[in-house]
Design a protein around this motif. Structure first.
Motif, PDB file in Angstrom:
ATOM      1  N   VAL A 107       0.846  -1.203   0.000  1.00  0.00           N
ATOM      2  CA  VAL A 107       0.000   0.000   0.000  1.00  0.00           C
ATOM      3  C   VAL A 107       0.877   1.246   0.000  1.00  0.00           C
ATOM      4  CG1 VAL A 107      -1.679   1.335   1.325  1.00  0.00           C
ATOM      5  CG2 VAL A 107      -1.963  -1.145   1.100  1.00  0.00           C
ATOM      6  N   LEU A 108       1.934   1.232   0.794  1.00  0.00           N
ATOM      7  CA  LEU A 108       2.863   2.369   0.830  1.00  0.00           C
ATOM      8  C   LEU A 108       3.516   2.573  -0.534  1.00  0.00           C
ATOM      9  CD1 LEU A 108       4.424   4.588   2.306  1.00  0.00           C
ATOM     10  CD2 LEU A 108       6.067   2.822   3.011  1.00  0.00           C
ATOM     11  N   ASP A 109       3.971   1.501  -1.152  1.00  0.00           N
ATOM     12  CA  ASP A 109       4.580   1.601  -2.491  1.00  0.00           C
ATOM     13  C   ASP A 109       3.591   2.198  -3.490  1.00  0.00           C
ATOM     14  OD1 ASP A 109       6.960   0.536  -1.595  1.00  0.00           O
ATOM     15  OD2 ASP A 109       6.564  -1.486  -2.374  1.00  0.00           O
ATOM     16  N   PHE A 110       2.343   1.736  -3.429  1.00  0.00           N
ATOM     17  CA  PHE A 110       1.331   2.238  -4.348  1.00  0.00           C
ATOM     18  C   PHE A 110       1.031   3.712  -4.086  1.00  0.00           C
ATOM     19  CE2 PHE A 110      -3.146   2.734  -5.770  1.00  0.00           C
ATOM     20  CZ  PHE A 110      -2.909   2.580  -7.117  1.00  0.00           C
ATOM     21  N   ALA A 111       0.964   4.096  -2.819  1.00  0.00           N
ATOM     22  CA  ALA A 111       0.722   5.501  -2.469  1.00  0.00           C
ATOM     23  C   ALA A 111       1.864   6.379  -2.979  1.00  0.00           C
ATOM     24  CB  ALA A 111       0.558   5.658  -0.961  1.00  0.00           C
ATOM     25  N   GLU A 112       3.101   5.902  -2.868  1.00  0.00           N
ATOM     26  CA  GLU A 112       4.249   6.667  -3.373  1.00  0.00           C
ATOM     27  C   GLU A 112       4.203   6.767  -4.897  1.00  0.00           C
ATOM     28  OE1 GLU A 112       7.500   4.585  -1.560  1.00  0.00           O
ATOM     29  OE2 GLU A 112       7.361   5.777   0.279  1.00  0.00           O
ATOM     30  N   PHE A 113       3.787   5.684  -5.558  1.00  0.00           N
ATOM     31  CA  PHE A 113       3.625   5.716  -7.006  1.00  0.00           C
ATOM     32  C   PHE A 113       2.589   6.760  -7.413  1.00  0.00           C
ATOM     33  CE2 PHE A 113       0.671   4.253 -10.332  1.00  0.00           C
ATOM     34  CZ  PHE A 113       1.478   4.415 -11.439  1.00  0.00           C
ATOM     35  N   LEU A 114       1.443   6.770  -6.725  1.00  0.00           N
ATOM     36  CA  LEU A 114       0.391   7.744  -7.029  1.00  0.00           C
ATOM     37  C   LEU A 114       0.879   9.174  -6.809  1.00  0.00           C
ATOM     38  CD1 LEU A 114      -2.784   6.035  -5.526  1.00  0.00           C
ATOM     39  CD2 LEU A 114      -2.166   6.259  -7.938  1.00  0.00           C
ATOM     40  N   ALA A 115       1.633   9.390  -5.734  1.00  0.00           N
ATOM     41  CA  ALA A 115       2.151  10.725  -5.448  1.00  0.00           C
ATOM     42  C   ALA A 115       3.119  11.170  -6.540  1.00  0.00           C
ATOM     43  CB  ALA A 115       2.837  10.738  -4.078  1.00  0.00           C
ATOM     44  N   ALA A 116       3.993  10.276  -6.976  1.00  0.00           N
ATOM     45  CA  ALA A 116       4.954  10.613  -8.027  1.00  0.00           C
ATOM     46  C   ALA A 116       4.238  10.895  -9.344  1.00  0.00           C
ATOM     47  CB  ALA A 116       5.964   9.474  -8.207  1.00  0.00           C
ATOM     48  N   ARG A 117       3.233  10.089  -9.669  1.00  0.00           N
ATOM     49  CA  ARG A 117       2.484  10.288 -10.907  1.00  0.00           C
ATOM     50  C   ARG A 117       1.738  11.621 -10.885  1.00  0.00           C
ATOM     51  NH1 ARG A 117      -2.226   6.238 -12.563  1.00  0.00           N
ATOM     52  NH2 ARG A 117      -3.278   7.470 -10.989  1.00  0.00           N
ATOM     53  N   THR A 118       1.162  11.954  -9.750  1.00  0.00           N
ATOM     54  CA  THR A 118       0.452  13.225  -9.610  1.00  0.00           C
ATOM     55  C   THR A 118       1.416  14.394  -9.756  1.00  0.00           C
ATOM     56  OG1 THR A 118      -1.184  12.207  -8.162  1.00  0.00           O
ATOM     57  CG2 THR A 118      -0.987  14.611  -8.068  1.00  0.00           C
ATOM     58  N   GLN A 119       2.573  14.280  -9.126  1.00  0.00           N
ATOM     59  CA  GLN A 119       3.581  15.342  -9.205  1.00  0.00           C
ATOM     60  C   GLN A 119       4.068  15.512 -10.642  1.00  0.00           C
ATOM     61  OE1 GLN A 119       7.123  14.589  -6.880  1.00  0.00           O
ATOM     62  NE2 GLN A 119       7.282  16.747  -6.354  1.00  0.00           N
ATOM     63  N   GLU A 120       4.278  14.406 -11.340  1.00  0.00           N
ATOM     64  CA  GLU A 120       4.724  14.459 -12.735  1.00  0.00           C
ATOM     65  C   GLU A 120       3.654  15.102 -13.621  1.00  0.00           C
ATOM     66  OE1 GLU A 120       5.407  11.196 -16.183  1.00  0.00           O
ATOM     67  OE2 GLU A 120       6.460  10.822 -14.307  1.00  0.00           O
ATOM     68  N   HIS A 121       2.407  14.749 -13.381  1.00  0.00           N
ATOM     69  CA  HIS A 121       1.300  15.318 -14.155  1.00  0.00           C
ATOM     70  C   HIS A 121       1.208  16.829 -13.927  1.00  0.00           C
ATOM     71  CE1 HIS A 121      -2.577  15.704 -16.091  1.00  0.00           C
ATOM     72  NE2 HIS A 121      -3.037  16.297 -15.008  1.00  0.00           N
ATOM     73  N   GLU A 122       1.357  17.256 -12.689  1.00  0.00           N
ATOM     74  CA  GLU A 122       1.299  18.687 -12.378  1.00  0.00           C
ATOM     75  C   GLU A 122       2.466  19.431 -13.020  1.00  0.00           C
ATOM     76  OE1 GLU A 122       1.150  18.710  -8.123  1.00  0.00           O
ATOM     77  OE2 GLU A 122      -0.989  18.220  -8.064  1.00  0.00           O
ATOM     78  N   ALA A 123       3.643  18.828 -13.018  1.00  0.00           N
ATOM     79  CA  ALA A 123       4.814  19.459 -13.633  1.00  0.00           C
ATOM     80  C   ALA A 123       4.611  19.588 -15.141  1.00  0.00           C
ATOM     81  CB  ALA A 123       6.073  18.650 -13.332  1.00  0.00           C
ATOM     82  N   ARG A 124       4.054  18.543 -15.761  1.00  0.00           N
ATOM     83  CA  ARG A 124       3.794  18.579 -17.202  1.00  0.00           C
ATOM     84  C   ARG A 124       2.751  19.644 -17.535  1.00  0.00           C
ATOM     85  NH1 ARG A 124       1.983  13.345 -18.505  1.00  0.00           N
ATOM     86  NH2 ARG A 124       3.869  12.637 -17.513  1.00  0.00           N
ATOM     87  N   ALA A 125       1.732  19.761 -16.698  1.00  0.00           N
ATOM     88  CA  ALA A 125       0.690  20.768 -16.930  1.00  0.00           C
ATOM     89  C   ALA A 125       1.270  22.176 -16.814  1.00  0.00           C
ATOM     90  CB  ALA A 125      -0.451  20.582 -15.936  1.00  0.00           C
ATOM     91  N   GLU A 126       2.147  22.377 -15.834  1.00  0.00           N
ATOM     92  CA  GLU A 126       2.776  23.691 -15.670  1.00  0.00           C
ATOM     93  C   GLU A 126       3.682  24.001 -16.863  1.00  0.00           C
ATOM     94  OE1 GLU A 126       5.692  26.139 -12.595  1.00  0.00           O
ATOM     95  OE2 GLU A 126       4.773  24.258 -11.949  1.00  0.00           O
ATOM     96  N   GLU A 127       4.415  22.999 -17.337  1.00  0.00           N
ATOM     97  CA  GLU A 127       5.288  23.192 -18.493  1.00  0.00           C
ATOM     98  C   GLU A 127       4.476  23.564 -19.735  1.00  0.00           C
ATOM     99  OE1 GLU A 127       7.911  20.222 -21.149  1.00  0.00           O
ATOM    100  OE2 GLU A 127       8.454  20.272 -19.026  1.00  0.00           O
ATOM    101  N   THR A 128       3.336  22.919 -19.897  1.00  0.00           N
ATOM    102  CA  THR A 128       2.459  23.219 -21.029  1.00  0.00           C
ATOM    103  C   THR A 128       1.944  24.648 -20.942  1.00  0.00           C
ATOM    104  OG1 THR A 128       1.814  20.911 -21.230  1.00  0.00           O
ATOM    105  CG2 THR A 128       0.354  22.522 -22.228  1.00  0.00           C
ATOM    106  N   GLN A 129       1.587  25.085 -19.744  1.00  0.00           N
ATOM    107  CA  GLN A 129       1.107  26.455 -19.568  1.00  0.00           C
ATOM    108  C   GLN A 129       2.192  27.463 -19.944  1.00  0.00           C
ATOM    109  OE1 GLN A 129      -0.142  26.455 -15.484  1.00  0.00           O
ATOM    110  NE2 GLN A 129      -2.230  25.844 -15.987  1.00  0.00           N
ATOM    111  N   TRP A 130       3.427  27.200 -19.515  1.00  0.00           N
ATOM    112  CA  TRP A 130       4.525  28.105 -19.857  1.00  0.00           C
ATOM    113  C   TRP A 130       4.779  28.103 -21.358  1.00  0.00           C
ATOM    114  CZ3 TRP A 130       6.210  31.993 -17.275  1.00  0.00           C
ATOM    115  CH2 TRP A 130       6.169  31.994 -15.893  1.00  0.00           C
ATOM    116  N   SER A 131       4.693  26.940 -21.974  1.00  0.00           N
ATOM    117  CA  SER A 131       4.910  26.832 -23.412  1.00  0.00           C
ATOM    118  C   SER A 131       3.842  27.617 -24.173  1.00  0.00           C
ATOM    119  CB  SER A 131       4.881  25.363 -23.825  1.00  0.00           C
ATOM    120  OG  SER A 131       5.029  25.241 -25.202  1.00  0.00           O
ATOM    121  N   ASP A 132       2.588  27.459 -23.764  1.00  0.00           N
ATOM    122  CA  ASP A 132       1.494  28.196 -24.410  1.00  0.00           C
ATOM    123  C   ASP A 132       1.676  29.697 -24.242  1.00  0.00           C
ATOM    124  OD1 ASP A 132       0.397  25.812 -25.162  1.00  0.00           O
ATOM    125  OD2 ASP A 132      -1.192  25.819 -23.636  1.00  0.00           O
TER     126      ASP A 132
END
Length: 78
Positions: free
Chosen positions: A22-47
């Motif tokens: 469960v801890l491993d899965f929670a860490e995976f979800l946190a990393a995926r969420t952080q990566e998604h947020e970083a990608r969204a911010e990068e897209t906003q800057w690019s636009d």
């Protein structure tokens, strides 16, 4: 009962090996969420950068016409 409380209650009933999963899965979800947020911010800057670069172009006079483009390509087909 909140979601957090329900998760904690469920965790208490699991063996240690399952808790680690469960801890491993929670860490995976946190990393995926952080990566998604970083990608969204990068897209906003690019636009923003693209819109800043293109700002005012519609007011500029056209340098080339369609005829110029057709002539350019006609010469390359030979």
């Amino acid at each position: 009962m909140t979601t957090e409380e329900a998760i904690i209650e469920r965790l208490k009933s699991l063996p240690d090996v399952a808790r680690r999963e469960v801890l491993d899965f929670a860490e995976f979800l946190a990393a995926r969420t952080q990566e998604h947020e970083a990608r969204a911010e990068e897209t906003q800057w690019s636009d923003l950068s693209l819109s800043s670069a293109m700002r005012g172009m519609e007011d500029e006079p056209e340098i080339y016409t369609r005829a110029d483009l057709k002539e350019s390509f006609r010469g390359r087909r030979a």
